[in-house]
Write a protein that holds these residues in place. Sequence first.
Motif, PDB file in Angstrom:
ATOM      1  N   ASN A 130      -7.569  -7.385  27.147  1.00 53.38           N
ATOM      2  CA  ASN A 130      -7.628  -7.427  25.685  1.00 53.38           C
ATOM      3  C   ASN A 130      -7.981  -8.812  25.155  1.00 53.38           C
ATOM      4  OD1 ASN A 130      -7.120  -4.725  25.194  1.00 53.38           O
ATOM      5  ND2 ASN A 130      -4.916  -4.989  24.965  1.00 53.38           N
ATOM      6  N   SER A 131      -7.865  -9.828  26.016  1.00 50.18           N
ATOM      7  CA  SER A 131      -8.230 -11.184  25.585  1.00 50.18           C
ATOM      8  C   SER A 131      -9.746 -11.353  25.504  1.00 50.18           C
ATOM      9  CB  SER A 131      -7.650 -12.222  26.545  1.00 50.18           C
ATOM     10  OG  SER A 131      -8.300 -12.159  27.820  1.00 50.18           O
ATOM     11  N   ALA A 132     -10.486 -10.389  26.084  1.00 52.58           N
ATOM     12  CA  ALA A 132     -11.948 -10.440  26.038  1.00 52.58           C
ATOM     13  C   ALA A 132     -12.445  -9.712  24.792  1.00 52.58           C
ATOM     14  CB  ALA A 132     -12.543  -9.793  27.292  1.00 52.58           C
ATOM     15  N   ASP A 133     -13.466 -10.242  24.153  1.00 49.54           N
ATOM     16  CA  ASP A 133     -13.987  -9.651  22.920  1.00 49.54           C
ATOM     17  C   ASP A 133     -14.646  -8.295  23.148  1.00 49.54           C
ATOM     18  OD1 ASP A 133     -13.147 -11.881  21.509  1.00 49.54           O
ATOM     19  OD2 ASP A 133     -15.081 -12.902  21.680  1.00 49.54           O
ATOM     20  N   ASP A 134     -15.114  -8.050  24.367  1.00 47.14           N
ATOM     21  CA  ASP A 134     -15.871  -6.830  24.625  1.00 47.14           C
ATOM     22  C   ASP A 134     -15.098  -5.794  25.441  1.00 47.14           C
ATOM     23  OD1 ASP A 134     -15.846  -8.477  26.845  1.00 47.14           O
ATOM     24  OD2 ASP A 134     -17.875  -7.941  27.495  1.00 47.14           O
ATOM     25  N   LEU A 135     -13.788  -6.005  25.637  1.00 48.65           N
ATOM     26  CA  LEU A 135     -12.968  -5.066  26.404  1.00 48.65           C
ATOM     27  C   LEU A 135     -11.745  -4.673  25.586  1.00 48.65           C
ATOM     28  CD1 LEU A 135     -12.991  -6.866  29.889  1.00 48.65           C
ATOM     29  CD2 LEU A 135     -14.470  -4.983  29.157  1.00 48.65           C
ATOM     30  N   GLU A 136     -11.351  -3.408  25.673  1.00 49.58           N
ATOM     31  CA  GLU A 136     -10.174  -2.933  24.939  1.00 49.58           C
ATOM     32  C   GLU A 136      -9.418  -1.913  25.789  1.00 49.58           C
ATOM     33  OE1 GLU A 136      -8.971  -0.486  20.851  1.00 49.58           O
ATOM     34  OE2 GLU A 136     -11.061  -0.606  21.514  1.00 49.58           O
ATOM     35  N   VAL A 137      -8.135  -2.160  26.028  1.00 52.45           N
ATOM     36  CA  VAL A 137      -7.295  -1.201  26.744  1.00 52.45           C
ATOM     37  C   VAL A 137      -6.847  -0.134  25.748  1.00 52.45           C
ATOM     38  CG1 VAL A 137      -5.151  -0.859  28.008  1.00 52.45           C
ATOM     39  CG2 VAL A 137      -6.531  -2.898  28.436  1.00 52.45           C
ATOM     40  N   VAL A 138      -7.223   1.122  26.012  1.00 53.93           N
ATOM     41  CA  VAL A 138      -6.949   2.206  25.066  1.00 53.93           C
ATOM     42  C   VAL A 138      -5.806   3.112  25.525  1.00 53.93           C
ATOM     43  CG1 VAL A 138      -9.291   2.227  24.134  1.00 53.93           C
ATOM     44  CG2 VAL A 138      -8.746   3.641  26.143  1.00 53.93           C
ATOM     45  N   GLY A 139      -5.237   2.852  26.715  1.00 49.68           N
ATOM     46  CA  GLY A 139      -4.131   3.675  27.177  1.00 49.68           C
ATOM     47  C   GLY A 139      -3.646   3.249  28.540  1.00 49.68           C
ATOM     48  N   GLU A 140      -2.426   3.726  28.876  1.00 46.43           N
ATOM     49  CA  GLU A 140      -1.824   3.391  30.163  1.00 46.43           C
ATOM     50  C   GLU A 140      -1.055   4.589  30.697  1.00 46.43           C
ATOM     51  OE1 GLU A 140       0.647  -0.099  29.960  1.00 46.43           O
ATOM     52  OE2 GLU A 140      -0.625  -1.003  28.411  1.00 46.43           O
ATOM     53  N   ALA A 141      -0.889   4.612  32.025  1.00 45.62           N
ATOM     54  CA  ALA A 141      -0.085   5.642  32.671  1.00 45.62           C
ATOM     55  C   ALA A 141       0.489   5.057  33.947  1.00 45.62           C
ATOM     56  CB  ALA A 141      -0.917   6.887  32.982  1.00 45.62           C
ATOM     57  N   GLY A 142       1.649   5.593  34.362  1.00 42.12           N
ATOM     58  CA  GLY A 142       2.296   5.104  35.572  1.00 42.12           C
ATOM     59  C   GLY A 142       2.287   6.084  36.715  1.00 42.12           C
ATOM     60  N   SER A 143       1.600   7.226  36.525  1.00 40.99           N
ATOM     61  CA  SER A 143       1.573   8.246  37.571  1.00 40.99           C
ATOM     62  C   SER A 143       0.313   9.079  37.440  1.00 40.99           C
ATOM     63  CB  SER A 143       2.803   9.155  37.458  1.00 40.99           C
ATOM     64  OG  SER A 143       2.727   9.937  36.270  1.00 40.99           O
ATOM     65  N   VAL A 144       0.040   9.880  38.469  1.00 43.26           N
ATOM     66  CA  VAL A 144      -1.116  10.781  38.445  1.00 43.26           C
ATOM     67  C   VAL A 144      -0.966  11.796  37.311  1.00 43.26           C
ATOM     68  CG1 VAL A 144      -2.319  12.610  39.706  1.00 43.26           C
ATOM     69  CG2 VAL A 144      -1.633  10.514  40.902  1.00 43.26           C
ATOM     70  N   ALA A 145       0.222  12.389  37.204  1.00 44.21           N
ATOM     71  CA  ALA A 145       0.457  13.422  36.188  1.00 44.21           C
ATOM     72  C   ALA A 145       0.214  12.873  34.785  1.00 44.21           C
ATOM     73  CB  ALA A 145       1.877  13.963  36.311  1.00 44.21           C
ATOM     74  N   GLU A 146       0.746  11.682  34.506  1.00 46.49           N
ATOM     75  CA  GLU A 146       0.541  11.078  33.186  1.00 46.49           C
ATOM     76  C   GLU A 146      -0.935  10.802  32.939  1.00 46.49           C
ATOM     77  OE1 GLU A 146       4.774   8.638  32.705  1.00 46.49           O
ATOM     78  OE2 GLU A 146       2.889   7.557  33.026  1.00 46.49           O
ATOM     79  N   ALA A 147      -1.610  10.302  33.954  1.00 46.60           N
ATOM     80  CA  ALA A 147      -3.027   9.966  33.809  1.00 46.60           C
ATOM     81  C   ALA A 147      -3.870  11.197  33.506  1.00 46.60           C
ATOM     82  CB  ALA A 147      -3.532   9.274  35.063  1.00 46.60           C
ATOM     83  N   LEU A 148      -3.601  12.292  34.205  1.00 49.70           N
ATOM     84  CA  LEU A 148      -4.383  13.509  33.990  1.00 49.70           C
ATOM     85  C   LEU A 148      -4.183  14.053  32.582  1.00 49.70           C
ATOM     86  CD1 LEU A 148      -3.912  15.337  37.412  1.00 49.70           C
ATOM     87  CD2 LEU A 148      -5.970  14.195  36.557  1.00 49.70           C
ATOM     88  N   THR A 149      -3.032  13.778  32.004  1.00 46.85           N
ATOM     89  CA  THR A 149      -2.748  14.229  30.645  1.00 46.85           C
ATOM     90  C   THR A 149      -3.375  13.312  29.606  1.00 46.85           C
ATOM     91  OG1 THR A 149      -0.645  15.221  31.316  1.00 46.85           O
ATOM     92  CG2 THR A 149      -0.913  14.738  28.973  1.00 46.85           C
ATOM     93  N   ARG A 150      -3.317  12.007  29.855  1.00 46.82           N
ATOM     94  CA  ARG A 150      -3.695  11.032  28.834  1.00 46.82           C
ATOM     95  C   ARG A 150      -5.142  10.562  28.875  1.00 46.82           C
ATOM     96  NH1 ARG A 150       1.711   7.149  29.353  1.00 46.82           N
ATOM     97  NH2 ARG A 150       3.240   8.782  28.883  1.00 46.82           N
ATOM     98  N   VAL A 151      -5.701  10.406  30.068  1.00 46.42           N
ATOM     99  CA  VAL A 151      -7.050   9.818  30.167  1.00 46.42           C
ATOM    100  C   VAL A 151      -8.109  10.645  29.440  1.00 46.42           C
ATOM    101  CG1 VAL A 151      -8.897   9.067  31.712  1.00 46.42           C
ATOM    102  CG2 VAL A 151      -6.517   8.596  32.306  1.00 46.42           C
ATOM    103  N   PRO A 152      -8.152  11.978  29.613  1.00 48.16           N
ATOM    104  CA  PRO A 152      -9.225  12.749  28.968  1.00 48.16           C
ATOM    105  C   PRO A 152      -9.276  12.612  27.449  1.00 48.16           C
ATOM    106  CG  PRO A 152      -8.190  14.050  30.684  1.00 48.16           C
ATOM    107  CD  PRO A 152      -7.333  12.823  30.502  1.00 48.16           C
ATOM    108  N   ASP A 153      -8.127  12.356  26.819  1.00 45.85           N
ATOM    109  CA  ASP A 153      -8.095  12.233  25.358  1.00 45.85           C
ATOM    110  C   ASP A 153      -8.186  10.792  24.876  1.00 45.85           C
ATOM    111  OD1 ASP A 153      -7.770  15.003  25.054  1.00 45.85           O
ATOM    112  OD2 ASP A 153      -5.593  14.849  25.284  1.00 45.85           O
TER     113      ASP A 153
END
Length: 216
Positions: A22-45
């Motif tokens: 996030n300190s870079a002007d051209d990069l933005e973190v839009v979400g996080e997950a701590g497991s496969v299950a969370e990632a499969l739920t959150r990444v697509p949206d």
Amino acid sequence: MARVFLVDDHEVVRVGVRELLNSADDLEVVGEAGSVAEALTRVPDSGADVAVLDVRLPDGNGIELCRELRSRMPDLKCLMLTSFTDDEALFDAIMAGASGFVLKRILGTDLKTAVRTVADGGSLLDARSTAALLNRIRREREQGDPVRMLTEQERAVLDHIGEGLTNRQIAEKMFLAEKTVKNYVSHLLAKLGLERRTQAAVLATRLRKPAPPSEG
């Protein structure tokens, strides 16, 4: 602006990587997950362009997660981030569609560069990793059908390359985005150990030729 999703089971790692990117002007973190299950739920949206995935997760591994996410989101780029050097994991990650494989001891500026490279459609493998990957592919090819490692979609793209079609023509024929076809071409070239599209066209042409009748 490249949108990034982080998947790591260690919160401290996620916080550090998030602040770095996030300190870079051209990069933005839009979400996080701590497991496969969370990632499969959150990444697509999330609208992410790049997913930075830990290889080892509590309920699975980042390699299978990469494969599943890319099956749902063909335009998503995956960058594997791990503490361990493992040629098998490297090979499996690339076969799953990952665009790069970096160690957690990477410098912060280099990680930002890696994310940018992957977001722009490039691949990120050092010389040793590339050599290990190509040697593995070469062994696979020597053991049998050179295209058995390809997915059904990649095989279809290879066939169309053999017909002399451009990425745009292939995209129209397969009802895909041209960028998605470009990704398929890159992946099938890597799997087959080829460097140029013309080599793939020659291979596809050879595969279409009927086998000569056996004697006796």
